[in-house]
Design a protein around this motif. Structure first.
Motif, mmCIF file in Angstrom:
data_model
loop_
_atom_site.group_PDB
_atom_site.id
_atom_site.type_symbol
_atom_site.label_atom_id
_atom_site.label_comp_id
_atom_site.label_asym_id
_atom_site.label_seq_id
_atom_site.Cartn_x
_atom_site.Cartn_y
_atom_site.Cartn_z
ATOM 1 N N SER A 264 44.061 -32.544 -21.647
ATOM 2 C CA SER A 264 45.063 -32.992 -22.709
ATOM 3 C C SER A 264 45.935 -33.885 -21.940
ATOM 4 O O SER A 264 46.341 -34.058 -20.995
ATOM 5 N N ASN A 265 46.722 -34.830 -22.769
ATOM 6 C CA ASN A 265 47.493 -36.053 -22.505
ATOM 7 C C ASN A 265 47.031 -36.866 -21.563
ATOM 8 O O ASN A 265 47.920 -37.706 -20.693
ATOM 9 N N THR A 266 45.653 -37.187 -21.583
ATOM 10 C CA THR A 266 45.000 -38.139 -20.632
ATOM 11 C C THR A 266 44.012 -38.727 -21.596
ATOM 12 O O THR A 266 43.991 -38.563 -22.763
ATOM 13 N N ASP A 267 43.531 -40.014 -20.913
ATOM 14 C CA ASP A 267 42.524 -40.845 -21.550
ATOM 15 C C ASP A 267 41.194 -40.316 -21.412
ATOM 16 O O ASP A 267 40.523 -40.198 -20.310
ATOM 17 N N ALA A 268 40.485 -39.762 -22.642
ATOM 18 C CA ALA A 268 39.095 -38.919 -22.331
ATOM 19 C C ALA A 268 38.104 -39.868 -21.820
ATOM 20 O O ALA A 268 36.922 -39.535 -21.426
ATOM 21 N N MET A 269 38.384 -41.210 -22.181
ATOM 22 C CA MET A 269 37.401 -42.219 -21.783
ATOM 23 C C MET A 269 37.176 -42.372 -20.096
ATOM 24 O O MET A 269 36.226 -42.785 -19.580
ATOM 25 N N TYR B 135 38.321 -42.998 -33.470
ATOM 26 C CA TYR B 135 39.272 -41.997 -33.560
ATOM 27 C C TYR B 135 39.926 -41.653 -31.927
ATOM 28 O O TYR B 135 38.900 -41.690 -31.129
ATOM 29 N N THR B 136 41.208 -41.660 -31.646
ATOM 30 C CA THR B 136 41.591 -40.968 -30.317
ATOM 31 C C THR B 136 43.009 -40.332 -30.642
ATOM 32 O O THR B 136 43.598 -40.579 -31.403
ATOM 33 N N SER B 137 42.854 -39.108 -29.919
ATOM 34 C CA SER B 137 43.822 -38.164 -29.810
ATOM 35 C C SER B 137 44.234 -37.713 -28.525
ATOM 36 O O SER B 137 43.151 -37.566 -27.810
ATOM 37 N N PHE B 138 45.250 -37.894 -27.735
ATOM 38 C CA PHE B 138 45.650 -37.329 -26.604
ATOM 39 C C PHE B 138 45.892 -35.798 -26.626
ATOM 40 O O PHE B 138 46.042 -35.206 -25.361
ATOM 41 N N ALA C 87 51.530 -44.041 -24.090
ATOM 42 C CA ALA C 87 50.056 -44.454 -24.233
ATOM 43 C C ALA C 87 49.327 -44.293 -22.726
ATOM 44 O O ALA C 87 50.521 -44.584 -21.840
ATOM 45 N N VAL C 88 48.578 -44.289 -22.494
ATOM 46 C CA VAL C 88 47.779 -44.084 -21.195
ATOM 47 C C VAL C 88 47.848 -45.693 -20.646
ATOM 48 O O VAL C 88 47.499 -46.545 -21.492
#
Length: 467
Positions: free
Chosen positions: A31-36, A101-104, A158-159
């Motif tokens: 959570s609260n990170t860039d999943a990529m 779609y992107t969610s942190f 944002a990251v």
């Protein structure tokens, strides 16, 4: 508490087009990170029935997750129900490579997948915001800014993208500040400068005549080309090019047709010189009886011309008041990646020496540590008139020289140097004897002149006249 990532009874829907998200790629992160970012990946697993009593075991799932043509997550061809431990971030990429779609932060995925992603929230009457009362969309992330507003509200975060990122991702103030700082500390490629340190900055190289690979420094080569080589009688290389050699040299403007100097062509290495000129000096030659014997005017009459010796003065060269600095040329753009590879242990302890030689005779002058090529890990630069080949031990009766790509011992040059030294000793001795003789003769003449002054009633001597 575990969180459900998907429900096999529902499909992933692309919210932009309302179509099934077929053959999509899904990244799940902390959570609260860039999943990529691979470093941020969250562990994803299946809940597998372990026994008849209802116990479950976790079966790890590899990332990224994939959907089938029906928009359902599958693993080994079968629909699956992935889980994670707690809240997570997620990024969904369509089959065409676009991120839709992107969610942190996701903490209620069961509801989100079945309803939020598939349904666009209602808008406010002005059309610029999503309705806060409609919890199906943007407000699943606490504190999110209205995505339809012309300006973000609150303090959206944002990251920060990685350094050198040139994608269409949002640039945070941290990213911009870092990149602007790099630009401020880097000059324009092809610009020369005087650096106030013995070590060049990261994106520059020393102007010492080194060769650089054209493929590694394309922007600098596009400016310099092979001009340095052509201007100084060197053969251009198909793979590399020369930077100028500014060590111990002054800069002047290219004449460029102005007609002020024939010694002002681009990149040509000119040797030091004096403009052609002449001087005249005379003195009277007095006879032993005190009378001058004719010729040019002397002290009290005419005399024969005799040279006026002067003491040697000055240094090894002619120059103005000087403060040397390191000549550099900016070789790499600020946007291009450059690492301090030479500081890594495998390179730092194996840094070679370069051995500088006399450009005319090839004699070994001195040895210094090689400088790194910023864009070529493992490559050490060699200045003009130098080599990385280690010179051999000195051999008595020879001079160590580097010629035609290899070291050798030159006995003839040693004899030449020995003869030159002997000749210098003889010349110095002759000069001292000549000077002494001239001083003796001048002393005799002064004594005769003072005697003549006294005999003729002159109230002064040469010393009284300041002579």
């Amino acid at each position: 508490m575990s969180s459900l990532i998907t429900n096999p009874a529902s499909q992933f829907i692309n919210p932009y087009f309302g179509s099934i998200a077929e053959n999509a790629t899904i990244y799940v992160g902390l959570s609260n990170t860039d999943a990529m970012n691979p470093d941020n990946r969250q562990d994803v697993y299946l809940m597998q029935l372990a026994n008849e009593a209802g116990g479950f075991t976790k079966v790890p799932l590899p990332q990224p997750l994939k959907t089938n043509s029906a928009g359902v997550i599958v693993y080994e061809g079968m629909p699956v129900t992935p889980w994670v431990d707690g809240a997570y971030s997620i990024t969904i990429i369509g089959y065409d490579g676009s991120t839709f779609y992107t969610s942190f932060y996701v903490d209620d995925p069961t509801y989100w997948l079945r309803l939020d992603l598939a349904t666009e929230p209602a808008r406010t009457p002005d059309g610029l915001h999503y309705d806060p009362a409609d919890i199906h969309g943007v407000h699943m992330v606490a504190g999110a800014a209205p995505i339809l507003s012309p300006e973000f509200e609150g303090e959206p975060r944002a990251v920060t993208p990685p350094p050198k990122d040139s994608s269409t991702r949002l640039a945070t103030t941290e990213f911009v500040s870092n990149e602007v700082g790099k630009v401020e500390s880097t000059g324009v490629v092809g610009t020369s400068a005087w650096w106030n340190s013995s070590t060049p900055p990261l994106n520059a190289v020393v102007e010492d005549g080194s060769q650089l690979l054209k493929d590694s420094y394309p922007d600098l080569y596009a400016i310099i080309g092979d001009q340095v080589a052509l201007a100084n009688g060197l053969v251009p290389d198909s793979a590399s090019f020369f930077v100028p050699d500014m060590r111990g040299r002054y800069v002047r403007g290219v004449d460029n047709g102005a007609g002020r100097s024939q010694y002002a062509s681009l990149f040509v290495y000119y040797q030091d010189m004096f403009r052609t000129h002449s001087h005249n000096a005379f003195a009277g030659n007095w006879a032993a009886d005190g009378n001058n014997s004719g010729g040019n005017e002397g002290l009290y009459g005419t005399g024969n011309d005799i040279p006026l010796p002067t003491d040697a003065a000055g240094g090894a060269e002619t120059m103005p008041m000087t403060v040397p600095k390191l000549p550099i040329i900016w070789a790499v753009k600020a946007s291009q990646a450059v690492s301090t590879w030479w500081a890594e242990p495998q390179y730092a302890f194996s840094r070679p020496y370069v051995h500088l030689v006399n450009p005319e005779t090839g004699e070994h002058v001195t040895s210094v540590l090689a400088r790194p090529s910023p864009r070529e890990p493992g490559v050490w630069l060699t200045p003009a008139h130098a080599t990385q080949a280690t010179p051999p031990e000195p051999v008595q009766g020879t001079v160590t020289v580097f010629r035609n790509g290899s070291w050798m011992q030159d006995a003839n040059l040693y004899l030449q140097r020995k003869q030159q030294q002997e000749q210098r000793v003889v010349i110095a001795k002759q000069q001292r004897e000549k000077t002494n003789q001239q001083l003796m003769e001048q002393g005799k003449k002064r004594a005769l002149m003072n005697k003549w002054f006294k005999e003729n009633g002159a109230p002064y001597q040469l010393e009284d006249l300041g002579l």
